[in-house]
Design an enzyme around this catalytic site. Structure first.
Site, PDB file in Angstrom:
ATOM      1  N   LYS A 177       0.425  -1.382   0.138  1.00 31.66           N
ATOM      2  CA  LYS A 177       0.060   0.105   0.184  1.00 31.66           C
ATOM      3  C   LYS A 177       0.988   1.426  -0.076  1.00 31.66           C
ATOM      4  O   LYS A 177       1.210   1.238   1.025  1.00 31.66           O
ATOM      5  CB  LYS A 177      -0.895   0.255   1.238  1.00 31.66           C
ATOM      6  CG  LYS A 177      -1.738   1.080   1.161  1.00 31.66           C
ATOM      7  CD  LYS A 177      -2.076   2.136   1.256  1.00 31.66           C
ATOM      8  CE  LYS A 177      -1.658   3.101   2.311  1.00 31.66           C
ATOM      9  NZ  LYS A 177      -1.760   4.453   2.382  1.00 31.66           N
ATOM     10  N   SER A 230       5.323   7.662  10.817  1.00 38.08           N
ATOM     11  CA  SER A 230       5.338   8.402  11.553  1.00 38.08           C
ATOM     12  C   SER A 230       5.073   7.555  12.804  1.00 38.08           C
ATOM     13  O   SER A 230       3.901   6.350  12.951  1.00 38.08           O
ATOM     14  CB  SER A 230       4.109   9.535  11.460  1.00 38.08           C
ATOM     15  OG  SER A 230       2.974   9.446  12.312  1.00 38.08           O
ATOM     16  N   ALA A 233       1.418   7.035  14.399  1.00 41.36           N
ATOM     17  CA  ALA A 233       0.571   6.298  12.888  1.00 41.36           C
ATOM     18  C   ALA A 233       0.805   4.194  13.711  1.00 41.36           C
ATOM     19  O   ALA A 233       0.601   3.413  14.015  1.00 41.36           O
ATOM     20  CB  ALA A 233       1.534   6.371  11.782  1.00 41.36           C
ATOM     21  N   GLU A 251       9.047   1.119  11.588  1.00 42.03           N
ATOM     22  CA  GLU A 251      10.286   2.241  11.312  1.00 42.03           C
ATOM     23  C   GLU A 251       9.181   3.411  10.843  1.00 42.03           C
ATOM     24  O   GLU A 251       8.992   3.564  10.527  1.00 42.03           O
ATOM     25  CB  GLU A 251      11.130   1.282   9.492  1.00 42.03           C
ATOM     26  CG  GLU A 251      11.958   2.150   9.830  1.00 42.03           C
ATOM     27  CD  GLU A 251      12.082   3.856   9.140  1.00 42.03           C
ATOM     28  OE1 GLU A 251      12.007   4.659   9.915  1.00 42.03           O
ATOM     29  OE2 GLU A 251      12.133   3.562   8.099  1.00 42.03           O
TER      30      GLU A 251
END
Length: 488
Positions: A177, A230, A233, A251
């Site tokens: 995605k 981020s 998120a 990551e």
């Protein structure tokens, strides 16, 4: 204007389930440069079903490793002739300076593919160990299953290859995605994958927004999520995966420090920090935007950094001379300008730059390269990830304080030390708590070395053997004497 009205699902170009599209806007001109089909949750279901069938019933996870390696090498060979085209696509869609796009965005992913192929050939997939109780133990490494890979916009091809290829070499099937800001390079890669002779269902690529990403993360057909983005998120992704006991690697963000020791040459240091802190126009999770310098030579180092930042060619990303281009979107421009205003309110000294447009630029999502001095490590501009061309110079008294400042953040992704004494630099590198570190260089994401962070910068590692092993499960098999022997 480019139009992409098909989706890449299971290795085939298919019509989307819905009628919606989204626009790709040039960060340099603010003009629409492409229109792309927007996938729906039904399209995600199709992609996951294809990946599930490919993994559960298809040949891919059961092939000899050499055949999967050969497929990746085919992909790398297909990739090589189109590098110039790909660099232009990435520069157009996300504003990367073309000189950086050719290397950081395009050349390095090709090196990574070939490096991963070589690493996969040498990974031990099955090992026999003597057991503690006398029987032998067979330890196997088996592919984890169907992987959902969520890729951000800042280094789209680099990060996509860093997830997709190791997962494929492990024997997994993958649904990627990419970000809606950068779909063009993703579809370029999809075109190569269609030619690379992979089995049906093994790869799908669906550029889309947050809602589709959340749906993919929570999808019951996915065994593992590999996410880059981020920290905020990432926490949501981790929570969703934890609820389903789904494997996850993250990551995430960084606020890394470049530690300048008192024996470093000012001009060489400034040139190094240009790469370490301002690569990709400052839009890099590894950016070392906190520059820690000794009070004993503070003015020298600030002057050297000011000369570097003030002299950076900023403007049209298609110009090979450009070092700093626009930010990816207007929201990013507004975010970075907000931090520049905040830094001034917090009492930091604005040495170079500011929130306005660069000279000679009348449109686009630009921010002038900016240098703050007299920054306290507790200020928000020193603690929060800005993700733009903004550096903060923080004075320290001694080496111990420099290391303490470097660690005094929730993040732990990267860092560097600049010194005339490499052994002294290694001593600092060993003491700073981060997943990666460079001595007299910005940390280079070498395909042979594991990459990732500690603390709020993530969980797990990409690249190196560890990058492939992250998509493998360990299975232990006890091996006793044949049934019926020894009186049984």
């Amino acid at each position: 204007m480019q139009v992409q009205d098909r989706l890449f699902i299971g290795g085939e170009w298919v019509a989307p389930s819905g009628p919606d599209t989204f626009d790709v806007v040039s960060p340099a001109t603010e003009e629409v440069i492409a229109r792309v089909a927007e996938p729906t949750t039904a399209d995600v279901d199709k992609a996951v079903a294809a990946a599930r069938t490919a993994f559960d019933e298809g040949p891919w996870p059961r092939l000899p490793v050499a055949e999967r390696v050969a497929a990746v090498r085919r992909l790398a060979a297909l990739y090589k002739p189109g590098r110039a085209e790909l660099a232009k696509l990435i520069s157009a869609e996300m504003g990367a300076p073309i000189s950086f796009a050719k290397v950081g965005h395009v050349a390095i992913p090709m090196f990574m593919m070939n490096a991963f192929a070589g690493i996969a050939e040498n990974l031990v997939r099955e090992e026999r160990r003597p057991g503690f109780y006398g029987q032998d133990i067979l330890v196997r490494k088996e592919p984890v299953g169907v992987v959902g890979a969520v890729v951000p916009w800042n280094m789209p091809m680099h990060l996509m290859i860093g997830k997709l290829v190791p997962a494929l070499l492990a024997g997994c099937s993958v649904v990627v995605k990419p970000s809606p800001e950068t779909p063009l390079d993703a579809y370029w890669l999809a075109g190569l994958l269609a030619k690379a002779e992979l089995p049906a269902g093994v790869v799908s690529i669906l550029p889309a927004g947050r809602e589709i990403g959340e749906y993919l993360v929570a999808h019951p057909g996915i065994d593992q999520i590999s996410f880059t983005g981020s920290t905020a998120a990432g926490r949501k992704v981790a929570a969703a995966c934890g609820a389903d006991l789904k494997r996850v690697s993250l990551e995430l963000g960084g606020k890394s420090a470049a530690v300048v020791l008192d024996d470093a040459d000012p001009a060489a240091m400034a040139k190094g920090v240009q790469v370490a802190g301002l690569m990709n126009s400052g839009q890099a999770c590894v950016a070392q935007t906190r520059v820690l310098v000794p009070r004993s030579r503070y003015a020298e180092y600030v002057d050297a950094l000011a000369a570097m930042v003030g002299g950076l060619p900023t403007g049209d990303p298609s110009d090979p001379a450009t070092e700093v281009g626009p930010l990816v979107a207007q929201r990013q421009q507004e975010r970075v300008r907000g931090y520049i205003e905040l830094g001034q309110k917090e009492g930091a000294r604005l040495v170079v730059g500011g929130g306005g447009l660069p000279a000679g630029v009348d449109r686009g999502w630009y921010v002038r390269p900016t240098l703050f001095a007299d920054v306290e490590n507790s200020m928000r501009i020193a603690q929060e990830e800005i993700f733009g061309p903004v550096l903060s110079v923080i004075p320290y008294t001694d080496e111990a304080e420099a290391i303490r400042f470097a660690d005094a953040t929730e993040y732990g992704l990267s860092g560097s030390v600049w010194t005339a004494d490499v052994e002294r630099g290694l001593g600092v590198a060993r003491r700073v708590r981060s997943g990666t570190f460079g001595v007299n260089e910005a940390y280079s994401m070498d395909p042979a070395a594991p990459f990732g962070g500690v603390k709020a910068s993530g969980i797990g590692r990409e690249l190196g053997p560890e990058g492939i092993e992250g998509f493998l499960d360990s299975k232990s098999i006890s091996v006793a004497a044949a049934f019926g022997e020894n009186g049984r």
